[in-house]
Design a protein around this motif. Structure first.
Motif, PDB file in Angstrom:
ATOM      1  N   UNK A 299       0.869  -1.346  -0.075  1.00 29.40           N
ATOM      2  CA  UNK A 299       0.092  -0.149   0.136  1.00 29.40           C
ATOM      3  C   UNK A 299       0.837   1.231  -0.106  1.00 29.40           C
ATOM      4  N   UNK A 300       0.174   2.574   0.211  1.00 24.56           N
ATOM      5  CA  UNK A 300       0.913   3.840   0.252  1.00 24.56           C
ATOM      6  C   UNK A 300       0.601   4.418   1.681  1.00 24.56           C
ATOM      7  N   UNK A 301       1.157   5.377   2.011  1.00 28.25           N
ATOM      8  CA  UNK A 301       1.036   5.935   3.141  1.00 28.25           C
ATOM      9  C   UNK A 301       0.865   7.663   2.768  1.00 28.25           C
ATOM     10  N   UNK A 302       0.035   8.452   3.300  1.00 29.84           N
ATOM     11  CA  UNK A 302      -0.209   9.712   3.189  1.00 29.84           C
ATOM     12  C   UNK A 302      -0.009  10.512   4.310  1.00 29.84           C
ATOM     13  N   UNK A 303       0.961  11.552   4.080  1.00 28.86           N
ATOM     14  CA  UNK A 303       1.136  12.435   5.458  1.00 28.86           C
ATOM     15  C   UNK A 303       0.362  13.632   5.292  1.00 28.86           C
ATOM     16  N   UNK A 304      -0.416  14.007   6.127  1.00 27.28           N
ATOM     17  CA  UNK A 304      -1.376  15.134   5.801  1.00 27.28           C
ATOM     18  C   UNK A 304      -1.722  15.688   7.133  1.00 27.28           C
ATOM     19  N   UNK A 305      -2.613  16.828   7.140  1.00 27.76           N
ATOM     20  CA  UNK A 305      -2.699  17.641   8.507  1.00 27.76           C
ATOM     21  C   UNK A 305      -4.290  18.177   8.345  1.00 27.76           C
ATOM     22  N   UNK A 306      -4.877  18.267   9.512  1.00 22.25           N
ATOM     23  CA  UNK A 306      -6.033  18.891   9.657  1.00 22.25           C
ATOM     24  C   UNK A 306      -6.060  20.038  10.635  1.00 22.25           C
ATOM     25  N   UNK A 307      -7.068  20.985  10.367  1.00 24.19           N
ATOM     26  CA  UNK A 307      -6.893  22.086  11.455  1.00 24.19           C
ATOM     27  C   UNK A 307      -8.160  21.831  12.575  1.00 24.19           C
ATOM     28  N   UNK A 308      -7.583  22.034  13.552  1.00 17.48           N
ATOM     29  CA  UNK A 308      -8.533  21.646  14.849  1.00 17.48           C
ATOM     30  C   UNK A 308      -8.245  23.034  15.747  1.00 17.48           C
ATOM     31  N   UNK A 309      -9.553  23.870  15.489  1.00 24.57           N
ATOM     32  CA  UNK A 309      -9.563  25.191  16.156  1.00 24.57           C
ATOM     33  C   UNK A 309      -8.322  26.256  15.514  1.00 24.57           C
ATOM     34  N   UNK A 310      -7.509  26.572  16.539  1.00 25.96           N
ATOM     35  CA  UNK A 310      -6.416  27.185  15.946  1.00 25.96           C
ATOM     36  C   UNK A 310      -5.050  26.642  15.366  1.00 25.96           C
ATOM     37  N   UNK A 311      -5.160  25.335  15.817  1.00 31.36           N
ATOM     38  CA  UNK A 311      -3.975  24.348  15.708  1.00 31.36           C
ATOM     39  C   UNK A 311      -4.209  23.413  14.551  1.00 31.36           C
ATOM     40  N   UNK A 312      -3.180  23.300  13.907  1.00 34.01           N
ATOM     41  CA  UNK A 312      -3.104  22.212  12.825  1.00 34.01           C
ATOM     42  C   UNK A 312      -2.441  21.010  13.359  1.00 34.01           C
ATOM     43  N   UNK A 313      -3.193  19.725  13.275  1.00 32.38           N
ATOM     44  CA  UNK A 313      -2.791  18.601  13.634  1.00 32.38           C
ATOM     45  C   UNK A 313      -2.408  17.440  12.492  1.00 32.38           C
ATOM     46  N   UNK A 314      -1.575  16.979  12.751  1.00 30.98           N
ATOM     47  CA  UNK A 314      -0.759  16.019  11.625  1.00 30.98           C
ATOM     48  C   UNK A 314      -0.922  14.589  11.761  1.00 30.98           C
ATOM     49  N   UNK A 315      -1.141  14.037  10.861  1.00 30.26           N
ATOM     50  CA  UNK A 315      -1.249  12.315  10.924  1.00 30.26           C
ATOM     51  C   UNK A 315      -0.763  11.709   9.703  1.00 30.26           C
ATOM     52  N   UNK A 316      -0.590  10.437   9.882  1.00 27.88           N
ATOM     53  CA  UNK A 316      -0.350   9.411   8.704  1.00 27.88           C
ATOM     54  C   UNK A 316      -1.231   8.416   8.469  1.00 27.88           C
ATOM     55  N   UNK A 317      -1.755   8.412   7.336  1.00 22.13           N
ATOM     56  CA  UNK A 317      -2.887   7.364   6.849  1.00 22.13           C
ATOM     57  C   UNK A 317      -2.156   6.412   5.766  1.00 22.13           C
ATOM     58  N   UNK A 318      -2.256   4.986   6.458  1.00 23.90           N
ATOM     59  CA  UNK A 318      -1.846   4.115   5.642  1.00 23.90           C
ATOM     60  C   UNK A 318      -2.867   3.404   4.791  1.00 23.90           C
ATOM     61  N   UNK A 319      -3.101   3.196   3.509  1.00 23.66           N
ATOM     62  CA  UNK A 319      -3.951   2.578   2.582  1.00 23.66           C
ATOM     63  C   UNK A 319      -3.540   1.323   1.929  1.00 23.66           C
ATOM     64  N   UNK A 320      -4.067   0.109   2.285  1.00 24.90           N
ATOM     65  CA  UNK A 320      -3.490  -0.937   1.521  1.00 24.90           C
ATOM     66  C   UNK A 320      -3.791  -0.975   0.012  1.00 24.90           C
ATOM     67  N   UNK A 321      -3.254  -1.648  -0.812  1.00 24.51           N
ATOM     68  CA  UNK A 321      -3.437  -1.734  -2.083  1.00 24.51           C
ATOM     69  C   UNK A 321      -4.855  -1.832  -2.516  1.00 24.51           C
TER      70      UNK A 321
END
Length: 322
Positions: free
Chosen positions: A39-61
């Motif tokens: 699979x592939x991994x995605x590095x991304x972020x999402x805004x929570x209030x005044x802060x930006x929170x980061x995460x990695x999402x692994x997607x199987x093939x």
């Protein structure tokens, strides 16, 4: 006089070298083998209030049509990508096999705002809304990735395990089950969270020689420094969770690995129609998620060489799905 100075200088050099050698031996971990992932991994972020929170999402093939979601929470001082590595990428490999998604979010400045009153890190001091953050991420993945809302599971290591227990107590409708590694329930005087109102399937995985989260209960410290308050013993934690789920019968007991210097067994509290509780005890084990591909820092203790912790956790969650 000069000879004495040289002797002292030589002793200092030897002491520094000994300290460096000790640090090299006890502190770093090592990825012994990185599995081949489809699979592939995605590095991304999402805004929570005044802060930006980061995460990695692994997607199987080849994700399932309505995939399950496994949220994996790192320990103190970590982040999502480091948690992937320190778990030997085993959750990703299992996702490739079974078609579920794996979310590795980052805590706030390396920590999660769990239930322990005595914790002093910034996520706790600032009362960061991690329950809200994780709930928002789960809802987003249901909407954008078609995640099955009946098959959302959360596991966490250490501080992340404490956060998983908080999520089960305060957002029980968001998850079908949780697993906490190297973590136990806070004692009543150290618990800042609302009492759990709903039964929730829970697995605990703890080592009897954990140098941080004591298996027998008591004060949680970082090798004797700091104070994150007291926790119940692993057995008391499991029994309390079973009683919350309406299970009062004695647990079943199964040996998971061969008896040796470090070995594991599983207790299971369950009854027809009741959410189960399991306690995986790693006899002689340390503050660790057992698996074979990553060698953790030696100062955290010993690992069971036969126990695949991620696979045991996913087995528990998979049985809930069935």
């Amino acid at each position: 006089m000069r000879m004495a100075i040289r002797v002292v200088q030589g002793l200092i050099v030897l002491l520094v070298l000994a300290l460096l050698a000790g640090t090299w031996w006890y502190v770093p971990g090592e990825l012994k083998q990185r599995p081949l992932l489809a699979g592939t991994s995605e590095d991304a972020s999402v805004r929570q209030g005044e802060r930006r929170r980061h995460y990695v999402l692994y997607l199987p093939a080849h994700p399932a049509e309505r995939p399950a979601l496994l949220v994996v929470l790192h320990g103190s001082g970590g982040n999502g990508e480091r948690m992937r590595r320190e778990s030997g990428y085993r959750f990703d490999a299992l996702a490739d096999r079974d078609g579920f998604l794996v979310l590795y979010p980052d805590g706030f400045e390396g920590h999660w705002n769990d239930c322990r009153k005595a914790a002093s890190y910034s996520a706790r001091r600032l009362n960061i809304d991690d329950v809200g953050f994780l709930s928002t991420m789960i809802e987003r993945l249901q909407r954008e990735r078609g995640v099955d809302p009946q098959r959302i599971f959360v596991t966490g290591y250490s501080n992340g395990g404490q956060m998983a227990l908080r999520l089960a107590a305060e957002a029980p409708d968001a998850v079908a089950g949780v697993a906490a590694i190297a973590a136990s329930l806070p004692s009543a005087e150290n618990d800042a969270c609302r009492p759990a109102q709903q039964p929730k399937a829970t697995l605990l995985m703890n080592g009897t020689r954990d140098p941080i989260n004591p298996y027998a209960g008591g004060r949680v410290t970082l090798f004797g420094f700091g104070n994150r308050g007291t926790v119940l013993s692993s057995g008391e934690s499991a029994r309390a969770l079973a009683r919350r789920n309406g299970v009062n019968a004695a647990p079943s007991l199964d040996r998971l690995t061969s008896v040796g210097p470090v070995w594991s067994e599983r207790q299971r509290w369950g009854a027809a129609g009741m959410a189960p509780v399991e306690l995986v005890t790693v006899h002689g084990g340390g503050h660790l998620l057992p698996q074979a591909l990553y060698r953790p820092p030696r100062l955290l203790g010993e690992v069971d060489p036969e126990l695949d912790g991620p696979a045991e956790i996913w087995r528990f969650f998979s049985e809930l799905s069935r």
